[in-house]
Design a protein around this motif. Sequence first.
Motif, PDB file in Angstrom:
ATOM      1  N   ALA A   2       0.818  -1.219   0.000  1.00 42.04           N
ATOM      2  CA  ALA A   2       0.000   0.000   0.000  1.00 42.04           C
ATOM      3  C   ALA A   2       0.850   1.268   0.000  1.00 42.04           C
ATOM      4  N   LYS A   3       1.940   1.258   0.764  1.00 42.79           N
ATOM      5  CA  LYS A   3       2.763   2.467   0.841  1.00 42.79           C
ATOM      6  C   LYS A   3       3.449   2.763  -0.482  1.00 42.79           C
ATOM      7  N   TYR A   4       3.702   1.725  -1.295  1.00 46.12           N
ATOM      8  CA  TYR A   4       4.310   1.941  -2.611  1.00 46.12           C
ATOM      9  C   TYR A   4       3.302   2.517  -3.607  1.00 46.12           C
ATOM     10  N   ILE A   5       2.023   2.351  -3.313  1.00 46.13           N
ATOM     11  CA  ILE A   5       0.976   2.980  -4.119  1.00 46.13           C
ATOM     12  C   ILE A   5       0.751   4.416  -3.645  1.00 46.13           C
ATOM     13  N   LEU A   6       0.673   4.591  -2.330  1.00 47.29           N
ATOM     14  CA  LEU A   6       0.379   5.913  -1.773  1.00 47.29           C
ATOM     15  C   LEU A   6       1.461   6.935  -2.115  1.00 47.29           C
ATOM     16  N   ILE A   7       2.717   6.508  -2.194  1.00 50.18           N
ATOM     17  CA  ILE A   7       3.811   7.455  -2.456  1.00 50.18           C
ATOM     18  C   ILE A   7       3.640   8.136  -3.807  1.00 50.18           C
ATOM     19  N   LEU A   8       2.989   7.460  -4.754  1.00 45.20           N
ATOM     20  CA  LEU A   8       2.788   8.051  -6.080  1.00 45.20           C
ATOM     21  C   LEU A   8       1.799   9.207  -6.050  1.00 45.20           C
ATOM     22  N   PHE A   9       0.958   9.271  -5.010  1.00 45.66           N
ATOM     23  CA  PHE A   9       0.007  10.373  -4.894  1.00 45.66           C
ATOM     24  C   PHE A   9       0.662  11.635  -4.329  1.00 45.66           C
ATOM     25  N   LEU A  10       1.867  11.496  -3.796  1.00 45.55           N
ATOM     26  CA  LEU A  10       2.532  12.627  -3.152  1.00 45.55           C
ATOM     27  C   LEU A  10       2.715  13.826  -4.084  1.00 45.55           C
ATOM     28  N   PRO A  11       3.343  13.668  -5.274  1.00 42.15           N
ATOM     29  CA  PRO A  11       3.525  14.839  -6.142  1.00 42.15           C
ATOM     30  C   PRO A  11       2.217  15.471  -6.624  1.00 42.15           C
ATOM     31  N   PRO A  12       1.229  14.671  -7.124  1.00 41.69           N
ATOM     32  CA  PRO A  12       0.005  15.333  -7.591  1.00 41.69           C
ATOM     33  C   PRO A  12      -0.773  16.030  -6.480  1.00 41.69           C
ATOM     34  N   VAL A  13      -0.829  15.428  -5.283  1.00 41.47           N
ATOM     35  CA  VAL A  13      -1.532  16.058  -4.166  1.00 41.47           C
ATOM     36  C   VAL A  13      -0.810  17.334  -3.736  1.00 41.47           C
ATOM     37  N   ALA A  14       0.514  17.261  -3.613  1.00 39.31           N
ATOM     38  CA  ALA A  14       1.296  18.446  -3.244  1.00 39.31           C
ATOM     39  C   ALA A  14       1.165  19.526  -4.316  1.00 39.31           C
ATOM     40  N   GLY A  15       1.153  19.096  -5.576  1.00 38.40           N
ATOM     41  CA  GLY A  15       0.997  20.049  -6.669  1.00 38.40           C
ATOM     42  C   GLY A  15      -0.358  20.733  -6.639  1.00 38.40           C
ATOM     43  N   PHE A 138       7.246  13.252  -9.783  1.00 36.85           N
ATOM     44  CA  PHE A 138       6.440  12.059 -10.042  1.00 36.85           C
ATOM     45  C   PHE A 138       7.210  11.059 -10.909  1.00 36.85           C
ATOM     46  N   LEU A 139       7.887  11.547 -11.946  1.00 34.41           N
ATOM     47  CA  LEU A 139       8.640  10.668 -12.841  1.00 34.41           C
ATOM     48  C   LEU A 139       9.790   9.981 -12.105  1.00 34.41           C
ATOM     49  N   PHE A 140      10.433  10.691 -11.192  1.00 35.45           N
ATOM     50  CA  PHE A 140      11.485  10.076 -10.386  1.00 35.45           C
ATOM     51  C   PHE A 140      10.930   8.918  -9.563  1.00 35.45           C
ATOM     52  N   LEU A 141       9.727   9.108  -9.024  1.00 27.81           N
ATOM     53  CA  LEU A 141       9.104   8.054  -8.218  1.00 27.81           C
ATOM     54  C   LEU A 141       8.624   6.904  -9.077  1.00 27.81           C
ATOM     55  N   VAL A 142       7.834   7.219 -10.127  1.00 29.18           N
ATOM     56  CA  VAL A 142       7.187   6.169 -10.908  1.00 29.18           C
ATOM     57  C   VAL A 142       8.179   5.388 -11.769  1.00 29.18           C
ATOM     58  N   SER A 143       9.364   5.935 -11.977  1.00 30.77           N
ATOM     59  CA  SER A 143      10.421   5.197 -12.695  1.00 30.77           C
ATOM     60  C   SER A 143      11.031   4.109 -11.827  1.00 30.77           C
ATOM     61  N   THR A 144      10.711   4.115 -10.536  1.00 24.60           N
ATOM     62  CA  THR A 144      11.258   3.238  -9.480  1.00 24.60           C
ATOM     63  C   THR A 144      12.683   3.615  -9.086  1.00 24.60           C
ATOM     64  N   ASP A 145      13.175   4.766  -9.555  1.00 24.92           N
ATOM     65  CA  ASP A 145      14.528   5.179  -9.174  1.00 24.92           C
ATOM     66  C   ASP A 145      14.670   5.361  -7.669  1.00 24.92           C
ATOM     67  N   TYR A 146      13.596   5.817  -7.009  1.00 25.06           N
ATOM     68  CA  TYR A 146      13.706   6.030  -5.559  1.00 25.06           C
ATOM     69  C   TYR A 146      13.917   4.703  -4.839  1.00 25.06           C
ATOM     70  N   ILE A 147      13.322   3.623  -5.360  1.00 20.20           N
ATOM     71  CA  ILE A 147      13.517   2.303  -4.754  1.00 20.20           C
ATOM     72  C   ILE A 147      14.926   1.796  -5.040  1.00 20.20           C
ATOM     73  N   SER A 148      15.353   1.943  -6.286  1.00 24.15           N
ATOM     74  CA  SER A 148      16.664   1.431  -6.696  1.00 24.15           C
ATOM     75  C   SER A 148      17.816   2.158  -6.010  1.00 24.15           C
ATOM     76  N   TRP A 149      17.593   3.448  -5.657  1.00 19.06           N
ATOM     77  CA  TRP A 149      18.737   4.250  -5.217  1.00 19.06           C
ATOM     78  C   TRP A 149      18.604   4.866  -3.836  1.00 19.06           C
ATOM     79  N   MET A 150      17.421   5.227  -3.393  1.00 21.50           N
ATOM     80  CA  MET A 150      17.287   5.744  -2.034  1.00 21.50           C
ATOM     81  C   MET A 150      17.078   4.615  -1.039  1.00 21.50           C
TER      82      MET A 150
END
Length: 363
Positions: A2-15, A138-150
């Motif tokens: 669930a948290k991997y789904i919710l994180i994608l809402f962060l940029p659009p909601v903040a925007g 959003f693209l940084f998140l949805v590309s999965t780069d945050y998982i691969s690198w952070m």
Amino acid sequence: MAKYILILFLPPVAGFLAKLFNGKRPELILGKEETRTKVIWFIISAVPLIIFAANRGHIGDTSAYEAAFGYMPSELSDFSDYASTVTKDKLFYYTSALIKIFITENPIVYFGIIAAFQAFALLSVYRKYSEDFFLSYFLFLVSTDYISWMFNGIRQFVAVCLTFSCFGLVLRKKYILAILIIILATFFHGTAFLVIPFIFISQGKAWNKKTIAFIFGVIIVVAFIDQFTDILDDLLTDTQYESVVTDWTSWDDDGTNVLRVLVYAVPTLLSLYGKKHIDSNNDPVINFCTNMSIVTSGIYVISIFTSGIFIGRLPIYFSLYNYILLPWEINHIFSGNSAKIVKSAMIIFYMIYYFLIVIYQFD
């Protein structure tokens, strides 16, 4: 999951909230007045990602980093003995040890400190140089780069974020200071030295002669891949990476997945399609990002035929520029309904890619 789904809402909601509360302001970017997201919204957007990264669980090599952190000294008097045992990427381990000595022995807080540096270094560049900060995020998140690198590969990503933070210096041609920071990054991860030649190759017009020469170089490498790996093996002799070629051969590393390469090549292909728009705007930010995107695609192509574990980890130094380039391409190459359709398709396909990777990783 669930948290991997919710994180994608962060940029659009903040925007949305930033737009609701007048979250934009005029800023001078390379002598030209642009509209940019206010700093407060950049900070608000970054904090949840930092918290998520700090509490990542045991993804990827997190357990190895946690074990290394546990081995580090808790007293300053023991630092010298510990330092003598570190043989590579010394500044990362020295800094980590000092964090443990002076700030915290809690690994969650430790990971949070590292994530805070990474997030602020990365997102501050997007806030300043992307015409759509929240889409870049959003693209940084949805590309999965945050998982691969952070969440994984954090040592290298510290070096990546240091080199990425030099973007403004490179655009203003303050090369000496930029190179000094990149050299500093090599003490966090030795691969950072690779960035130095490409900050010069990527300067100038999009698809310039230097990047065309690079593409021909990639074609030659792929055509003579066996000879390339032999040369690479010789070049890495007596360095901390001298066993790289042997390792990827013995591990049956069959290269980077073609799907990943295609995803990261999309901005490059769009830049070729819309080159006339890029040339007519002649924006130094977009020119540089286009050329870095070409470099990303080229190195990824080489990694298909060599190693996904080693060569496939190098494009991250260049692929982060894609998330500045892609929003610009959608807004400037396409217009009206076409732009809306392309943007919607981009979001849908990136989300399909995201869930394929997340499901595969956590199945």
